[in-house]
Design an enzyme around this catalytic site. Structure first.
Site, PDB file in Angstrom:
ATOM      1  N   LYS A  67      -0.136   1.546  -1.339  1.00 15.12           N
ATOM      2  CA  LYS A  67       1.308   2.045  -1.438  1.00 15.12           C
ATOM      3  C   LYS A  67       1.448   3.168  -2.138  1.00 15.12           C
ATOM      4  CE  LYS A  67       2.253  -1.872  -3.852  1.00 15.12           C
ATOM      5  NZ  LYS A  67       1.056  -2.628  -3.598  1.00 15.12           N
ATOM      6  N   THR A  68       0.732   3.616  -3.045  1.00 18.26           N
ATOM      7  CA  THR A  68       0.789   4.896  -3.629  1.00 18.26           C
ATOM      8  C   THR A  68       0.368   6.006  -2.811  1.00 18.26           C
ATOM      9  OG1 THR A  68       0.583   3.838  -5.756  1.00 18.26           O
ATOM     10  CG2 THR A  68       0.056   6.191  -5.471  1.00 18.26           C
ATOM     11  N   ASP A 112       7.246   3.024  -8.539  1.00 19.75           N
ATOM     12  CA  ASP A 112       6.280   2.151  -8.311  1.00 19.75           C
ATOM     13  C   ASP A 112       6.674   0.514  -9.190  1.00 19.75           C
ATOM     14  OD1 ASP A 112       3.999   0.372  -7.567  1.00 19.75           O
ATOM     15  OD2 ASP A 112       2.743   1.740  -8.963  1.00 19.75           O
ATOM     16  N   THR A 161       4.721  -5.427  -5.765  1.00 21.56           N
ATOM     17  CA  THR A 161       3.870  -6.472  -5.358  1.00 21.56           C
ATOM     18  C   THR A 161       4.492  -7.886  -5.357  1.00 21.56           C
ATOM     19  OG1 THR A 161       3.393  -6.945  -7.655  1.00 21.56           O
ATOM     20  CG2 THR A 161       1.931  -5.258  -6.604  1.00 21.56           C
ATOM     21  N   ARG A 220      -9.139  -0.629  -2.383  1.00 16.49           N
ATOM     22  CA  ARG A 220      -9.495  -0.318  -4.048  1.00 16.49           C
ATOM     23  C   ARG A 220     -10.498  -0.742  -4.407  1.00 16.49           C
ATOM     24  NH1 ARG A 220      -4.688  -0.880  -7.537  1.00 16.49           N
ATOM     25  NH2 ARG A 220      -4.304   1.379  -6.915  1.00 16.49           N
TER      26      ARG A 220
END
Length: 351
Positions: A67-68, A112, A161, A220
Site C-alpha cells: 500500500k505504501t 496510513d 488494514t 515484505r
C-alpha cells in the site's frame, strides 16, 4: 532477530529504510495486484488528460502487501510531491488542519492507518476531501468562531488494514477503492529475483521457490526472508543463495515449509494436545502459549485461518483436519472440526 519477527507482516523504522531501496518506482515495475494496477493506471492517466487531481484513493489489505509503495508510485506517476502521515499521528483536528493547509496544489497526501484517526479530525477530513476547505475554530465556548480556510486541491491516498472500521461517510468520499490481495508463489518469486538483483546476490530458482513458499503471500516477508538467507549464506555457507542455504537459514529462524513459525505451531500444538482440537476461547488459548490475546488474534490467527489450519466458530477456536495433518497428529474420535463443546464457557472469545 526473534523468530516471530521473521514472518511478521509489520515493519519497524529500520526495516522501512531497507525496504526503501527495494521499492519499485513505477506501476510498470510493480509486481502483482494486476487488476488494481490496471484500474489505478486508468484513474491516473484520465486525471492527467483532464489536467486535474485524481479522485481520492483508498487502499485496503493486510500489512506488507504494497500500500505504501503504491502511494509513492501514485505521486511519482503524477509528478507531484508526496506527504506522508498516519492516523495515530492525527490526534486533534488542529493536527490535520496544519497538514492540509500546507499542501501544494495537486500534492498527494498519504494517510496510513486511516482507521485510527481521531474522530474530530475525521469529521474535518470529510469537508476537506469534498470541498477543499477546513473550518478552523478560534476561541472557546459560546464565543468560539469557525473560520473557513481554503486549501489547495489535493489527492488523499488512505491505507487501512481494517476497512470495516472506516465509517461509511468517509468511505463514500473516496472515488476509487482498491483491495490488496495476498500474492501467489510466482509473483513472490518475481519480487525475490528483482530484490536479489538490487542486493547484488544472485538467487537460484530453487531457492527463490523455497523462500516464496514460506513467505505467507506477503512481499515484505519474502524480502525479509531473502535478507536472512543472504546473511546465512555469507556467514555460514558458501556465499551463494542456493536451495541448501535457503532451507538451512529458514529452518534456523523456525519458519517451516508452509510459513508457520514458532508461535503458529505453538497455538496449534496447544489447541490439539491440551484441548483436543477445541473449541476453546481466545483468552484461554493465549494464556496457554504465553502471549497476549491481541497478539494471537491480530498477528498469528489471520494467517492460520487463511491457510485453513484454524476455524473461528461462535463457540471458540477449532483446529481443522488440515492442521492435524500438518502437525503430524491424529485427531481424537470426538474432535469438533467446527462444532462441539467449549473448554471455557465464560471465555468463548470467538468475536
Amino acid at each position: 532477530m526473534h523468530e516471530r519477527e521473521a514472518v511478521s507482516p509489520e515493519a519497524d523504522v529500520d526495516e522501512r529504510r531497507l525496504e526503501g531501496a527495494l521499492r519499485p518506482r513505477s506501476l510498470e515495475d510493480f509486481v502483482g495486484q494486476e487488476r488494481v494496477r490496471e484500474q489505478l493506471s486508468l484513474v491516473l492517466h484520465s486525471a492527467q488528460r483532464r489536467n486535474r487531481a485524481p479522485d481520492h484513493i483508498l487502499m485496503s489489505g493486510g500489512p506488507g502487501l504494497g500500500k505504501t509503495t503504491l502511494a509513492m508510485i501514485i505521486a511519482a506517476e503524477l509528478g507531484v510531491p508526496l506527504r506522508i502521515t498516519s492516523g495515530p499521528a492525527i490526534e486533534r483536528s488542529g493536527d490535520l488542519a496544519a497538514v492540509l493547509s500546507t499542501l501544494q496544489e495537486g500534492e498527494v497526501l498519504f494517510l496510513d492507518e486511516i482507521h485510527r484517526m481521531a474522530r474530530p479530525a475525521e469529521e474535518m477530513l470529510y469537508v476537506a476531501m469534498e470541498d477543499f476547505r477546513v473550518d478552523v475554530v478560534v476561541g472557546k465556548g459560546p464565543g468560539a468562531t469557525a473560520i473557513p480556510l481554503d486549501i489547495a486541491p489535493f489527492t488523499l491516498v488512505g491505507a487501512t488494514t481494517r476497512a470495516g472500521m472506516l465509517p461509511a461517510p468517509l468511505r463514500d468520499r473516496f472515488g476509487f477503492t482498491a483491495h490488496m490481495d495476498f500474492y501467489d508463489a510466482d509473483e513472490l518469486e518475481r519480487i525475490l529475483y528483482r530484490s536479489a538483483g538490487l542486493l547484488g546476490a544472485p538467487l537460484d530458482p530453487e531457492a527463490a521457490r523455497e523462500i516464496a513458499g514460506r513467505s505467507r503471500g506477503t512481499p515484505r516477508i519474502a524480502n525479509r526472508l531473502l535478507r536472512r538467507v543472504r546473511d546465512y549464506a555469507e556467514v555460514r555457507g558458501d556465499g551463494d543463495l542456493t536451495l541448501h542455504n535457503a532451507r538451512a537459514a529458514l529452518d534456523l529462524y523456525e519458519v517451516d515449509a508452509l510459513g508457520l513459525d514458532r508461535l503458529d505451531r505453538a497455538i496449534l500444538d496447544v489447541l490439539m494436545r491440551r484441548f483436543r482440537g477445541g473449541p476453546v476461547g481466545l483468552s484461554t488459548l493465549a494464556v496457554s502459549v504465553g502471549e497476549e490475546a491481541e497478539t494471537v488474534e491480530e498477528v498469528a490467527e489471520p494467517f492460520l485461518v487463511r491457510s485453513g489450519f484454524l476455524a473461528r466458530t461462535p463457540r471458540g477456536r477449532v483446529a481443522t483436519p488440515q492442521a492435524w495433518e500438518h502437525m503430524g497428529l491424529t485427531p481424537p474420535p470426538d474432535a469438533a472440526f467446527g462444532a462441539g463443546r467449549v473448554e471455557d464457557a465464560a471465555d468463548t472469545g470467538a468475536a
